[in-house]
Design a protein around this motif. Structure first.
Motif, PDB file in Angstrom:
ATOM      1  N   SER A 197      44.081  40.225  31.257  1.00  0.00           N
ATOM      2  CA  SER A 197      43.845  38.941  31.972  1.00  0.00           C
ATOM      3  C   SER A 197      42.731  38.760  32.756  1.00  0.00           C
ATOM      4  O   SER A 197      42.258  40.080  33.257  1.00  0.00           O
ATOM      5  CB  SER A 197      45.194  38.755  32.799  1.00  0.00           C
ATOM      6  OG  SER A 197      45.209  39.844  33.929  1.00  0.00           O
ATOM      7  N   GLU A 198      42.450  37.761  33.425  1.00  0.00           N
ATOM      8  CA  GLU A 198      41.209  37.668  34.427  1.00  0.00           C
ATOM      9  C   GLU A 198      41.590  38.348  35.518  1.00  0.00           C
ATOM     10  O   GLU A 198      40.908  39.042  36.307  1.00  0.00           O
ATOM     11  CB  GLU A 198      40.886  36.092  34.618  1.00  0.00           C
ATOM     12  CG  GLU A 198      39.813  36.014  35.669  1.00  0.00           C
ATOM     13  CD  GLU A 198      39.510  34.739  35.910  1.00  0.00           C
ATOM     14  OE1 GLU A 198      38.848  34.339  36.883  1.00  0.00           O
ATOM     15  OE2 GLU A 198      39.567  33.814  34.853  1.00  0.00           O
ATOM     16  N   GLU A 199      42.956  38.297  36.047  1.00  0.00           N
ATOM     17  CA  GLU A 199      43.498  39.061  37.206  1.00  0.00           C
ATOM     18  C   GLU A 199      43.155  40.550  37.236  1.00  0.00           C
ATOM     19  O   GLU A 199      42.831  41.117  37.930  1.00  0.00           O
ATOM     20  CB  GLU A 199      44.940  38.630  37.434  1.00  0.00           C
ATOM     21  CG  GLU A 199      45.401  39.447  38.705  1.00  0.00           C
ATOM     22  CD  GLU A 199      46.837  38.766  38.967  1.00  0.00           C
ATOM     23  OE1 GLU A 199      47.469  39.995  39.340  1.00  0.00           O
ATOM     24  OE2 GLU A 199      47.200  37.766  38.774  1.00  0.00           O
ATOM     25  N   GLU A 200      43.556  41.153  36.099  1.00  0.00           N
ATOM     26  CA  GLU A 200      43.414  42.555  35.819  1.00  0.00           C
ATOM     27  C   GLU A 200      41.961  43.082  35.885  1.00  0.00           C
ATOM     28  O   GLU A 200      41.459  43.860  36.376  1.00  0.00           O
ATOM     29  CB  GLU A 200      44.206  43.094  34.501  1.00  0.00           C
ATOM     30  CG  GLU A 200      45.445  43.080  34.330  1.00  0.00           C
ATOM     31  CD  GLU A 200      46.126  43.211  33.006  1.00  0.00           C
ATOM     32  OE1 GLU A 200      45.446  42.763  32.023  1.00  0.00           O
ATOM     33  OE2 GLU A 200      47.345  43.877  33.084  1.00  0.00           O
ATOM     34  N   ARG A 201      40.933  42.202  35.173  1.00  0.00           N
ATOM     35  CA  ARG A 201      39.664  42.526  35.175  1.00  0.00           C
ATOM     36  C   ARG A 201      39.123  42.397  36.646  1.00  0.00           C
ATOM     37  O   ARG A 201      38.119  43.140  37.011  1.00  0.00           O
ATOM     38  CB  ARG A 201      38.925  41.218  34.237  1.00  0.00           C
ATOM     39  CG  ARG A 201      39.014  41.706  32.850  1.00  0.00           C
ATOM     40  CD  ARG A 201      38.078  40.719  31.958  1.00  0.00           C
ATOM     41  NE  ARG A 201      38.119  39.092  32.149  1.00  0.00           N
ATOM     42  CZ  ARG A 201      38.986  38.540  31.446  1.00  0.00           C
ATOM     43  NH1 ARG A 201      39.924  39.081  30.661  1.00  0.00           N
ATOM     44  NH2 ARG A 201      39.084  37.366  31.671  1.00  0.00           N
ATOM     45  N   LYS A 202      39.447  41.389  37.407  1.00  0.00           N
ATOM     46  CA  LYS A 202      39.064  41.037  38.731  1.00  0.00           C
ATOM     47  C   LYS A 202      39.690  42.426  39.705  1.00  0.00           C
ATOM     48  O   LYS A 202      38.790  42.980  40.454  1.00  0.00           O
ATOM     49  CB  LYS A 202      39.635  40.127  39.506  1.00  0.00           C
ATOM     50  CG  LYS A 202      39.109  39.671  40.797  1.00  0.00           C
ATOM     51  CD  LYS A 202      40.023  38.103  41.502  1.00  0.00           C
ATOM     52  CE  LYS A 202      39.248  38.150  42.847  1.00  0.00           C
ATOM     53  NZ  LYS A 202      39.884  37.039  43.555  1.00  0.00           N
ATOM     54  N   ARG A 203      40.655  42.947  39.403  1.00  0.00           N
ATOM     55  CA  ARG A 203      41.385  44.060  40.132  1.00  0.00           C
ATOM     56  C   ARG A 203      40.642  45.203  39.695  1.00  0.00           C
ATOM     57  O   ARG A 203      40.392  46.113  40.591  1.00  0.00           O
ATOM     58  CB  ARG A 203      42.995  44.034  39.749  1.00  0.00           C
ATOM     59  CG  ARG A 203      43.455  45.421  40.655  1.00  0.00           C
ATOM     60  CD  ARG A 203      44.748  45.275  40.363  1.00  0.00           C
ATOM     61  NE  ARG A 203      45.572  44.081  39.626  1.00  0.00           N
ATOM     62  CZ  ARG A 203      46.270  44.580  38.419  1.00  0.00           C
ATOM     63  NH1 ARG A 203      46.604  45.788  38.025  1.00  0.00           N
ATOM     64  NH2 ARG A 203      46.667  43.426  37.832  1.00  0.00           N
ATOM     65  N   ARG A 204      40.196  45.414  38.385  1.00  0.00           N
ATOM     66  CA  ARG A 204      39.281  46.642  38.245  1.00  0.00           C
ATOM     67  C   ARG A 204      37.914  46.505  38.875  1.00  0.00           C
ATOM     68  O   ARG A 204      37.504  47.440  38.977  1.00  0.00           O
ATOM     69  CB  ARG A 204      39.259  46.521  36.258  1.00  0.00           C
ATOM     70  CG  ARG A 204      38.297  47.919  35.989  1.00  0.00           C
ATOM     71  CD  ARG A 204      39.098  49.067  36.230  1.00  0.00           C
ATOM     72  NE  ARG A 204      38.140  50.079  35.574  1.00  0.00           N
ATOM     73  CZ  ARG A 204      38.172  51.210  35.785  1.00  0.00           C
ATOM     74  NH1 ARG A 204      38.787  51.701  36.795  1.00  0.00           N
ATOM     75  NH2 ARG A 204      37.453  52.315  35.326  1.00  0.00           N
TER      76      ARG A 204
END
Length: 180
Positions: A95-102
């Motif tokens: 997800s985009e959220e996981e990429r942002k968190r990373r």
């Protein structure tokens, strides 16, 4: 693998003395030319010249064993594990959220390492260990560029550290380049 420099404990103690224990010592090994991707050029972390060696613990490259030794004693023993994390190829994150968190996590690591590298270089300068201050100051500049961009005023402290280290080493032309 991320660890705050404030929680390094004995590593922070060694940073002030510039001594790495035998258990912490790593080596530089020849780059496996057959495993190199076509067109990839490795450059020395200290000089920027073509590299022939790689750190056995992290993906950092060197032209000579002396360059590796200076880097390892100056800053490498404190940041090698984090360099592995920062230079690892991105994992397949859904997800985009996981990429942002990373991305936020990696930026946090860069900011912590910027502070650690700056403080370590400053300690070596105060101790008159100019050769050991150079790797920390170089890494400080690289992290500052990654965090703030190549035109930011936040790069000035790193440039000043590099200039002071090179003045201490009597490399006046190099110091002048960092000041201009």
């Amino acid at each position: 693998l991320f660890r705050s420099h404030k929680s390094l404990g004995t590593a922070a103690l060694h940073a002030s003395s510039g001594v790495a224990s035998a258990a912490e010592a790593m080596t530089a090994v020849p780059i496996n030319q057959l495993a190199r991707n076509k067109g990839v050029k490795y450059t020395c972390e200290i000089t920027g010249s073509p590299a022939t060696l790689v750190c056995s613990e992290c993906p950092v490259y060197f032209a000579t064993h002396e360059h590796f030794d200076i880097w390892w004693r100056g800053i490498g023993n404190f940041i090698a594990q984090d360099i592995v994390v920062l230079r690892a190829p991105p994992k397949m994150i859904g997800s985009e959220e996981e990429r942002k968190r990373r991305a936020e996590e990696l930026m946090g690591i860069r900011k912590e390492l910027l502070e650690l590298c700056t403080e370590t270089a400053q300690k070596f300068l105060v101790q008159g260990k100019y050769e050991l201050a150079v790797p920390g100051a170089l890494q400080s500049l690289k992290f500052a560029i990654e965090v703030f961009g190549s035109e930011a005023t936040e790069l000035v402290p790193s440039y000043l550290l590099l200039a002071e280290a090179n003045l201490g080493l009597r490399r006046l032309k190099i110091a002048e380049e960092f000041l201009s």
